[in-house]
Structure formats: C-alpha cells, structure tokens
Design an enzyme around this catalytic site. Structure first.
Site, PDB file in Angstrom:
ATOM      1  N   GLY A 278       0.359  -1.406   0.240  1.00 61.79           N
ATOM      2  CA  GLY A 278      -0.090   0.014  -0.402  1.00 61.79           C
ATOM      3  C   GLY A 278       1.228   1.053  -0.253  1.00 61.79           C
TER       4      GLY A 278
ATOM      5  N   GLN B 131       3.262  10.417   1.123  1.00 64.14           N
ATOM      6  CA  GLN B 131       4.576   9.811   1.712  1.00 64.14           C
ATOM      7  C   GLN B 131       4.990   9.678   0.387  1.00 64.14           C
ATOM      8  OE1 GLN B 131       2.577   5.709   2.276  1.00 64.14           O
ATOM      9  NE2 GLN B 131       5.149   4.959   3.193  1.00 64.14           N
TER      10      GLN B 131
ATOM     11  N   CYS C 224       6.922  -0.358   6.977  1.00 67.29           N
ATOM     12  CA  CYS C 224       6.566   0.940   5.856  1.00 67.29           C
ATOM     13  C   CYS C 224       7.444   1.375   5.196  1.00 67.29           C
ATOM     14  CB  CYS C 224       6.413   1.690   6.902  1.00 67.29           C
ATOM     15  SG  CYS C 224       5.568   3.352   6.457  1.00 67.29           S
ATOM     16  N   LEU C 225       6.991   1.972   3.774  1.00 67.48           N
ATOM     17  CA  LEU C 225       7.973   1.799   2.869  1.00 67.48           C
ATOM     18  C   LEU C 225       8.747   3.712   3.256  1.00 67.48           C
ATOM     19  CD1 LEU C 225       6.083   1.455  -0.580  1.00 67.48           C
ATOM     20  CD2 LEU C 225       7.823  -0.098   0.649  1.00 67.48           C
TER      21      LEU C 225
ATOM     22  N   HIS D  12      -3.499   1.336   9.036  1.00 65.47           N
ATOM     23  CA  HIS D  12      -1.840   1.676   8.164  1.00 65.47           C
ATOM     24  C   HIS D  12      -1.690   3.012   7.575  1.00 65.47           C
ATOM     25  CE1 HIS D  12       2.412   1.021   7.762  1.00 65.47           C
ATOM     26  NE2 HIS D  12       2.447   1.464   7.031  1.00 65.47           N
ATOM     27  N   GLU D  13      -2.232   1.891   6.465  1.00 64.28           N
ATOM     28  CA  GLU D  13      -2.549   3.494   4.484  1.00 64.28           C
ATOM     29  C   GLU D  13      -3.281   4.451   5.893  1.00 64.28           C
ATOM     30  OE1 GLU D  13      -0.439   3.081   2.564  1.00 64.28           O
ATOM     31  OE2 GLU D  13      -0.278   1.551   3.115  1.00 64.28           O
TER      32      GLU D  13
ATOM     33  N   HIS E  78      -1.639   7.268   7.766  1.00 69.88           N
ATOM     34  CA  HIS E  78      -0.431   8.288   7.899  1.00 69.88           C
ATOM     35  C   HIS E  78      -1.532   9.400   6.362  1.00 69.88           C
ATOM     36  CE1 HIS E  78       3.651   5.889   6.332  1.00 69.88           C
ATOM     37  NE2 HIS E  78       2.792   4.631   5.967  1.00 69.88           N
TER      38      HIS E  78
HETATM   39 NI    NI Z   1       3.143   2.976   5.420  1.00 65.71          NI
END
Ligand code: NI
Length: 178
Positions: A47, A52, A100-101, A142-143, A146
């Site tokens: 995701g 981000q 997480c990226l 999670h997304e 953000h």
């Molecule tokens: Ni993340």
C-alpha cells in the site's frame, strides 16, 4: 511513468494531517494515482499513501496479489480509497507485524482493530463501503494512519518487538510491508 521518492520517517511532511480531496476524475488525480501505483509496485509495497510521496491529500492505494514469496499472506483487492473513514467493528485488537516504505528495513509488532468498516470514494467519486478483517483491515488502518500523520512505530506497544527486519527474520521471510 515516474517512480517517486518515498519520504522517510523524520520528514515533517509525514506528520501532517492531509487535506480532503474535493475534485474527482481530474487529470491531476489520475496522474497522482499513476505515480502512486508505479512507486508502490517498484518498491513491492502492499500500500501507499499520497503523503508518502509528498502530496498532502487523503488518498491511499493498496492491494496484495497472491505471491509465492508469501504463501501465507491473505490477498487484498486493489483499491483506490479517497477521503476514508474507518469505523471499528467491535473492540477486538490483533497484533501483527508491519513494515512501511517510509521506514525501510524495519518491522514492528502493531495492535490493530481486527475488523473494521471503511468508507470513502474511488477516483471517480463512487462510494466505497466495505467491512473487512485480518490483513485487509490491517493494511487499511496502516495506510489511513498516514493521512493523520501517524507512522506505525508510533503504535508499537512494546519496543522489544521493533527492529531491523533481517535481524528479526533471519530466514529472509519478512512479513509484507505496507
Ligand atoms: Ni506505511
């Protein structure tokens, strides 16, 4: 076909509340989603949230296909979710590993609601309304975090279960990263 730089934890742009999307089906929105998909795919994420890549809008994408590297992983339908609202369905929490990226190379054990209802819109403004559980529910929580400036390490309850993925999982079978 741009792959965007993903902001990393420490960047204050990851800590803002993102703005609502007010116009749908626009060239700008489609271009943003293309950038997000290309970036997520290139980095093999499950995701990605617009903040981000430095775009402060309430837009997330996610999706997990069946993957031979993760035979146990639950699949998640590929979804564009805009202006999301999450409502927990009950108080049951589950601990699960997240990555997480924006926090590359790390994994942490995070409690999330086991079952949630999520509502929002897709890129054309059509309503989305789903009740989901398990990994699907975890990815969405999670997304959407953000969009409120929350990164998963802020939700780790026991820091003994936060660390480098190759140390935590020396067999190389890392849990999927959102
Ligand atoms: Ni993340």
């Amino acid at each position: 076909m741009a792959i965007k730089e993903v902001l990393r934890m420490g960047d204050v742009r990851l800590l803002r509340r993102a703005d609502e999307v007010t116009a749908f089906d626009t060239p700008d929105l489609h271009a943003l989603l293309t950038d997000m998909y290309n970036t997520m795919r290139a980095l093999e994420g499950a995701g990605l949230a617009a903040p981000q890549i430095g775009v402060n809008l309430r837009v997330v994408i996610f999706g997990v296909d069946s993957n031979p590297r993760y035979p146990e992983a639950e699949t998640v339908p590929h979804t564009v979710l805009i202006n999301p609202v999450i409502t927990p369905a009950g108080n049951d929490m589950e601990e699960g590993w997240e990555g997480c990226l924006s926090v590359p190379g790390m994994r942490g054990l995070v409690p999330r609601y086991a079952t949630i209802r999520y509502q929002g819109q897709d890129q054309s403004g059509a309503p989305i309304d789903r009740t989901v559980r398990g990994f699907h529910a975890r990815v969405v929580q999670h997304e959407c975090d953000h969009l409120d400036g929350i990164l998963y390490p802020m939700r780790v309850k026991d820091m003994r279960f936060f660390g480098f993925q190759d140390v935590l999982f020396p067999d190389g079978q890392y849990p999927l990263s959102e």
